[in-house]
Design an enzyme around this catalytic site. Structure first.
Site, mmCIF file in Angstrom:
data_model
loop_
_atom_site.group_PDB
_atom_site.id
_atom_site.type_symbol
_atom_site.label_atom_id
_atom_site.label_comp_id
_atom_site.label_asym_id
_atom_site.label_seq_id
_atom_site.Cartn_x
_atom_site.Cartn_y
_atom_site.Cartn_z
ATOM 1 N N HIS A 191 0.832 -1.210 0.000
ATOM 2 C CA HIS A 191 0.000 0.000 0.000
ATOM 3 C C HIS A 191 0.866 1.260 0.000
ATOM 4 O O HIS A 191 0.704 2.144 -0.859
ATOM 5 C CB HIS A 191 -0.914 -0.005 1.226
ATOM 6 C CG HIS A 191 -1.753 1.235 1.357
ATOM 7 N ND1 HIS A 191 -3.052 1.296 0.926
ATOM 8 C CD2 HIS A 191 -1.460 2.467 1.865
ATOM 9 C CE1 HIS A 191 -3.528 2.515 1.153
ATOM 10 N NE2 HIS A 191 -2.583 3.239 1.741
ATOM 11 N N GLU A 192 1.775 1.350 0.952
ATOM 12 C CA GLU A 192 2.588 2.558 1.040
ATOM 13 C C GLU A 192 3.490 2.718 -0.185
ATOM 14 O O GLU A 192 3.779 3.840 -0.600
ATOM 15 C CB GLU A 192 3.420 2.549 2.324
ATOM 16 C CG GLU A 192 2.593 2.604 3.594
ATOM 17 C CD GLU A 192 1.660 3.810 3.648
ATOM 18 O OE1 GLU A 192 2.000 4.866 3.053
ATOM 19 O OE2 GLU A 192 0.593 3.695 4.274
ATOM 20 N N HIS A 210 1.825 4.727 -2.821
ATOM 21 C CA HIS A 210 2.037 6.163 -2.666
ATOM 22 C C HIS A 210 3.415 6.560 -3.198
ATOM 23 O O HIS A 210 3.562 7.605 -3.850
ATOM 24 C CB HIS A 210 1.953 6.546 -1.185
ATOM 25 C CG HIS A 210 0.579 6.548 -0.612
ATOM 26 N ND1 HIS A 210 -0.450 7.298 -1.131
ATOM 27 C CD2 HIS A 210 0.059 5.903 0.469
ATOM 28 C CE1 HIS A 210 -1.542 7.125 -0.402
ATOM 29 N NE2 HIS A 210 -1.267 6.274 0.569
ATOM 30 N N HIS A 220 3.387 6.809 -6.867
ATOM 31 C CA HIS A 220 2.681 8.028 -7.273
ATOM 32 C C HIS A 220 3.654 9.202 -7.303
ATOM 33 O O HIS A 220 3.634 10.031 -8.231
ATOM 34 C CB HIS A 220 1.530 8.281 -6.291
ATOM 35 C CG HIS A 220 0.520 9.258 -6.793
ATOM 36 N ND1 HIS A 220 -0.509 9.731 -6.005
ATOM 37 C CD2 HIS A 220 0.355 9.863 -7.990
ATOM 38 C CE1 HIS A 220 -1.266 10.568 -6.696
ATOM 39 N NE2 HIS A 220 -0.751 10.678 -7.903
#
Length: 675
Positions: A464-465, A468, A471
């Site tokens: 999940h992290e 980011h 991104h």
């Protein structure tokens, strides 16, 4: 007399990718750099407003984008450091500098001469030959100033400054109270026998944690940022489980409860000053949701089915335990028993196959290579901000540099709880910068020489992290303010999509191998894990929705009135929304709801996780459609949704990517809420 060392923030870093020179940075450097940076930016703003030439896009908007480079350098490093490797001196400076930064922002956004120039350019926007990125930049700056109070009269602006400064102070105080309360609430235990049920590695980590905290020979369970601590699934002693949950739920309430009440009142006053009926209405107006009605409609659709799903799970647990109802402290433990019996899944059985280094390199990095063609190369000669944090250079498939990734995975006394992504350098073509991004997790650090074995949820957090991080790494924007500049209820979307690779067969088979033998984890076990995860979906959805609607209640109360004390307000709000479940506390209670009250990034915005998950679930279905390669899909996803940042409207980009508006059905199916 010792001469002070040169302040490394005063000039751009000469290290690769402008990596901050962490080895040279001292605590004494921060405050002078902040002060110099604020003064420098105000001088730069004065040069813009003092320009006798008529306002243009170049001499106003582009010039504004060039301001504040020193302040940006020190701010990015400081706020990452104060979260991930804090000290008493840094926390003291945080309390001092946060209201000053809020006042500095107000000095810019409430500068009438600067707004007059932006407003003049905005009024002529139809006559200007601007590309899409330039148009978005103009619109966003104009909106930011209007929402920041530029149209208020003198008295209104004066009150707004007071409110912003007070809220900044209270947010920092909330975070520091929570930092202290979380550490004070840690359970100190005398013997390993008290930790019966925990995996051997977790017991060893508790001993290591105790030593680090000055409790030699003992065992310490430090609290994670959320309510239901992970150890509740394994600890055999029901009394210890109750102690652990009680400690988790009570922390911070005494000191932070009154702060939450005050902050809700001040936010409501600020919203009313700016022309909105509530803080939620103010926030949502600038998000993809658009209106509070849209948020409430979506959440209202989920509550009933989620509670019914959780109640079915609770009945199964009660039957297993032979009790009429399941206590909150026992829910996770009994769930684990059901998973073992019904699905033949044992969390401890999985850990030897989920070793951190393998998950990172052969899972997370491998997935990024598979989907986007990128490669990762550790740079041990580059010094980061803490010995545990590691630096990797990220390159395109053809070898072109993308940026740096810093991985900081282990818990420590100086790090706040939770998991998050930061940037210490932000990409922009205007300034010629490539990104340097950070992932922070709180995995228990094993004794020296021992492997770090993860839970299935910790693996998901890592993926999940890293979503980011991708991104940020894939940002391809011209202007600094457009870096990762997407609405808050969209920002979790890329990270949630990246979770899909955790179970993608080609990725899973590559990383899920026994750390001693190299034996792969059985695919049948993975399928049973998936079924077992579905069993707990009701619980997870209810605890999330309870936190979401608690946040919503704090920020939709007219004028912030009627809150009373925090505990009473919280109980009444959960009862009103049908989420006062006796066995399922909110994922975050008010006393430790840092997302909402420490800085306020998610204030009236915690709904964004599930709002983004609608897009995520729909996107996962797109990735699974036949007829396209994973690499082709990855290139499209990267180009249309990850790289644009603030240069495009995200929902327009999603419609371009998906060929239609998002649909909620995939989310309902994922969470078992179809009924």
């Amino acid at each position: 007399m010792t001469q002070p060392t040169p302040n490394p923030f005063l000039q751009p870093s000469t290290l690769p990718f402008e990596l901050p020179p962490f080895a040279e940075i001292e605590e004494a450097h921060y405050l002078p750099a902040f002060e110099a940076g604020m003064a420098e930016q105000l001088t730069e703003i004065a040069a813009i407003t003092g320009d006798p030439a008529a306002a243009t896009f170049e001499n106003t908007l582009v010039a504004l984008e060039r301001t504040g480079q020193l302040l940006r350098r020190v701010s990015l490093v400081f706020f990452n450091k104060v979260s991930s490797d804090s000290t008493p001196a840094l926390r003291e400076l945080d309390a001092e500098i946060s209201p000053r930064l809020a006042a500095h922002t107000d000095a810019i956004q409430l500068d009438p001469a600067l707004f007059a120039r932006i407003d003049a350019v905005h009024a002529r926007r139809g006559e200007l030959d601007l590309d899409e990125a330039d148009q978005r930049l103009l619109e966003r700056w104009h909106t930011r100033f209007v929402r920041g109070g530029a149209r208020l009269d003198e008295a209104g602006q004066a009150r707004l400054r007071e409110l912003n400064a007070e809220l900044a102070t209270l947010g920092t105080t909330f975070e520091q109270n929570l930092f202290a309360a979380t550490r004070a609430a840690a359970l100190v235990l005398d013997s390993a026998e008290e930790l019966a049920g925990l995996p051997d590695g977790a017991i060893a980590a508790a001993a290591e944690n105790a030593q680090a905290l000055g409790h030699d020979g003992k065992y310490v369970l430090s609290l994670k940022s959320f309510s239901n601590q992970t150890e509740l699934a394994s600890l055999s002693d029901p009394k210890l489980r109750l102690r652990l949950l009680d400690a988790s739920l009570a922390r911070g309430l005494e000191d932070n409860g009154p702060l939450a009440v005050t902050m809700a009142e001040l936010r409501a006053e600020r919203a009313r000053l700016l022309g909105f009926p509530s803080h939620a209405a103010y926030e949502v107006a600038d998000q993809t949701a658009g209106t509070t009605e849209a948020v409430e409609s979506m959440l209202g659709r989920l509550v009933g089915p989620a509670v019914a799903n959780a109640d079915r799970e609770g009945a199964a647990l009660a039957e297993t335990a032979g009790v009429p109802a399941v206590a909150a402290a026992d829910w996770q433990f009994l769930s684990e028993q059901v998973r073992k019996e019904r699905y033949e899944v044992d969390g401890a059985q999985m850990r030897p196959y989920l070793e951190l280094e393998s998950v990172l390199r052969r899972g997370v990095f491998h997935a990024a290579g598979l989907v986007y063609g990128v490669t990762f190369h550790e740079r041990p000669e580059l010094v980061s901000y803490h010995p545990d944090s590691r630096v990797f250079e990220v390159r395109e498939a053809d070898g072109r540099p993308i940026g740096l990734f810093i991985g900081d995975f282990f818990a420590r006394e100086s790090k706040r709880g939770g998991a998050w992504m930061d940037s210490v350098v932000e990409q922009s073509h205007l300034l010629g910068q490539l990104p340097v991004v950070v992932n922070n997790l709180n995995i228990a650090k094993p004794p020296a020489g021992e492997p770090a074995l993860l839970s299935w949820d910790e693996v998901r957090t890592l993926f999940h992290e890293f979503g980011h991080a991708l991104h940020g790494l894939f940002s391809d924007v011209k202007y600094p303010s457009q870096y990762m500049e997407v609405p808050r209820d969209f920002v979790e979307y890329p990270s949630q999509v990246n979770e899909m690779w955790q179970e993608w067969p080609e990725v899973f088979e590559n990383y899920a191998r026994h750390h001693e033998t190299g034996e792969p984890m059985s695919p049948a076990l993975v399928e049973r894990v998936r079924e077992a995860q579905n069993f707990g979906e009701g619980f997870r959805t209810v605890e999330y929705l309870a936190a979401t609607l608690l946040d919503w209640a704090w920020h939709t109360t007219p004028d912030g009135e009627g809150a009373g004390d925090a505990e009473s307000f919280e109980a009444a709000a959960l009862q009103r929304y049908g989420l006062a479940h006796p066995s399922i506390p909110p994922r975050y209670r008010t006393g430790y709801f840092a997302h909402v009250f420490a800085g306020g990034w998610y204030a009236a915005g915690y709904y964004g996780y599930i709002w983004s998950e609608v897009l995520d679930a729909d996107t996962v279905e797109w990735f699974k459609e036949p007829g396209r390669t994973i690499r082709d899909n990855g290139e499209t996803f990267r180009r249309v949704l990850l790289s644009p940042g603030g240069t495009a409207d995200p929902m327009t980009a999603f419609a371009t990517f998906r060929g239609r508006a998002p649909e909620i059905q995939p989310l309902l199916e994922r969470r078992g809420l179809e009924g």
